[in-house]
Design a protein around this motif. Sequence first.
Motif, mmCIF file in Angstrom:
data_model
loop_
_atom_site.group_PDB
_atom_site.id
_atom_site.type_symbol
_atom_site.label_atom_id
_atom_site.label_comp_id
_atom_site.label_asym_id
_atom_site.label_seq_id
_atom_site.Cartn_x
_atom_site.Cartn_y
_atom_site.Cartn_z
ATOM 1 N N ASN A 52 31.484 -2.659 -39.965
ATOM 2 C CA ASN A 52 31.439 -1.719 -39.353
ATOM 3 C C ASN A 52 30.168 -1.031 -39.732
ATOM 4 O O ASN A 52 30.523 -0.474 -40.808
ATOM 5 C CB ASN A 52 31.842 -0.787 -38.663
ATOM 6 C CG ASN A 52 33.440 -1.598 -37.193
ATOM 7 O OD1 ASN A 52 33.075 -1.722 -36.191
ATOM 8 N ND2 ASN A 52 33.968 -1.568 -37.544
ATOM 9 N N LYS A 62 14.783 -4.911 -31.411
ATOM 10 C CA LYS A 62 16.122 -5.887 -32.138
ATOM 11 C C LYS A 62 15.339 -7.351 -31.448
ATOM 12 O O LYS A 62 16.386 -8.264 -30.986
ATOM 13 C CB LYS A 62 17.125 -5.245 -30.481
ATOM 14 C CG LYS A 62 17.896 -3.826 -31.153
ATOM 15 C CD LYS A 62 19.653 -4.302 -30.120
ATOM 16 C CE LYS A 62 18.561 -3.556 -28.988
ATOM 17 N NZ LYS A 62 20.127 -2.996 -27.887
ATOM 18 N N ARG A 103 21.016 -3.068 -38.558
ATOM 19 C CA ARG A 103 22.441 -3.804 -38.433
ATOM 20 C C ARG A 103 23.425 -4.386 -39.782
ATOM 21 O O ARG A 103 21.708 -4.127 -41.167
ATOM 22 C CB ARG A 103 22.638 -5.154 -37.092
ATOM 23 C CG ARG A 103 21.906 -6.009 -37.723
ATOM 24 C CD ARG A 103 21.638 -6.907 -36.868
ATOM 25 N NE ARG A 103 21.130 -8.277 -37.308
ATOM 26 C CZ ARG A 103 20.491 -9.231 -36.376
ATOM 27 N NH1 ARG A 103 20.885 -9.366 -35.867
ATOM 28 N NH2 ARG A 103 19.793 -10.306 -37.716
ATOM 29 N N ALA A 127 24.323 -11.928 -36.393
ATOM 30 C CA ALA A 127 24.416 -9.749 -36.742
ATOM 31 C C ALA A 127 26.251 -10.173 -36.635
ATOM 32 O O ALA A 127 26.596 -10.627 -36.650
ATOM 33 C CB ALA A 127 23.695 -9.564 -35.251
ATOM 34 N N THR A 150 27.348 -6.505 -37.380
ATOM 35 C CA THR A 150 27.822 -5.729 -36.420
ATOM 36 C C THR A 150 26.691 -5.482 -34.981
ATOM 37 O O THR A 150 26.130 -5.493 -35.099
ATOM 38 C CB THR A 150 27.391 -4.149 -37.074
ATOM 39 O OG1 THR A 150 26.143 -4.278 -37.727
ATOM 40 C CG2 THR A 150 28.259 -4.268 -38.826
ATOM 41 N N THR A 151 27.548 -4.694 -34.180
ATOM 42 C CA THR A 151 26.185 -3.904 -32.879
ATOM 43 C C THR A 151 25.140 -3.152 -33.553
ATOM 44 O O THR A 151 25.565 -2.021 -34.581
ATOM 45 C CB THR A 151 27.226 -3.230 -31.924
ATOM 46 O OG1 THR A 151 28.960 -3.713 -31.278
ATOM 47 C CG2 THR A 151 26.557 -2.761 -31.418
ATOM 48 N N PRO A 152 24.281 -3.503 -33.365
ATOM 49 C CA PRO A 152 23.419 -2.470 -33.905
ATOM 50 C C PRO A 152 23.143 -0.866 -33.348
ATOM 51 O O PRO A 152 23.434 -0.697 -32.768
ATOM 52 C CB PRO A 152 21.409 -2.839 -32.861
ATOM 53 C CG PRO A 152 21.905 -4.316 -32.669
ATOM 54 C CD PRO A 152 23.031 -4.052 -31.918
#
Length: 433
Positions: A139, A180, A224, A231, A233-235
């Motif tokens: 995270n 994104k 991220r 990916a 992680t969440t941006p």
Amino acid sequence: MIVLKKYIKTTFILLFLAIKTNSQTYNITLKYSANGAGCHAASYNWSFYGDGVLLDDFGSGGNNMNVPLKTVVYDTYANSSFSLSISSGCTPLGASTKDCNDEFNYSTTAVNLIKGTAGLSASGCNGSVYISKFIPNVNIKNLDTSTPTEVCAGFQLSLAAFPAGFPQEAYHWQYSVNNKVSWIDVPATMSGRQTNDIATPTFSMQELLGATHANYMDKQIFFRLGYSGTAFTTPLALTYSACSPIVTNIEYDPPKCNGDQIPKVSVSFNRPLNTTEYLSYISIVDKNNGALSNQRINTVFDIDNPQKYTFYNITPLEDTRTYQISYQAQEGSIARGSMLSTLDFTYNDPKKMQFKITGQTQPTCFGGTDGSIEVEILSGANPYNFYIDNVLQPISEITQIDASHYKITGLKANVLGYKIKVTDKNDCIEKVF
């Protein structure tokens, strides 16, 4: 022999609980399938290992073996390497030409799987097994808890990835400036320090975005962990803010004569200062080497123009150098945006007004007034004025020979000599006695 998946999964879970000793885990998606068509007593088995320890396995077989594509998702301890073994066999049935007995083992490092530079798969004559996704469970956050969704210009952004302990490749930072749509790797180093493949990078948005950073003011920049197409992680969305007025124009008044002081440099901004806002400093800075000069502290804008600050009494700058404006806003006791203008100006010290006497003629008769002095202009700005003993000579007494040569006429003989002075259009002066 057919080994039941339920038994295998139960064994795996118990094993996973036994070996998991810290919080670093990988999320792994494994897919497999098999088909024994054309075989008598087909066999199909695979085993999945982490650092040589069995994590999961599967087996099937028989005359009608059919294992449709299946997906298994694991959260498993962060091993340094992983391997897949496969065993498959086929005795031909009827006219089938399929006849095999395969044993294969493949392995790769966790780093390769993280970066996506090498996958992991194993295939035999009856089926295959492969890892389709490999992601470290990480995270990210902004360490600035006072303004966690905003970054002020000039301030250092401190990002953090957690938990620690993964290979450094798991902390691969990327950013997006177009909501994104596309992702760009954060540079490996900025200003001589490591800023990627590290859990806690620190940098300013100006370092990251470069000379065009002002184009992204009041826009969201996304961060991220991950690699191209993957990916982790969440941006994390952060708004890049000036947090201070922005320079919109620089009016530079050049000096008229060589060595003169610059009359003023006026800097216009996009807005006035707020009621409790001021500039903790504003300086003229050399664009080439960052050297500061003419620093003013704890200032506000001009009284007659609340969106402008004017430098007066400017100390000397270096000839032909280009300069920008550096400043930081302060609101009460809180430091706000620190800015370096994208606009600039170039200081050029005017060339000296210079001339020399190249010749003279004496009057033809005693007391005559047909003497002359020839002058060559070496530098300066046309038109020129010529003085004899501080008396401006009328145009009728000046003959221009060419662009840089003139003759002063109508002169009497003078045993004491004449004081010659020439000025250019800016009243710059050089004297010859």
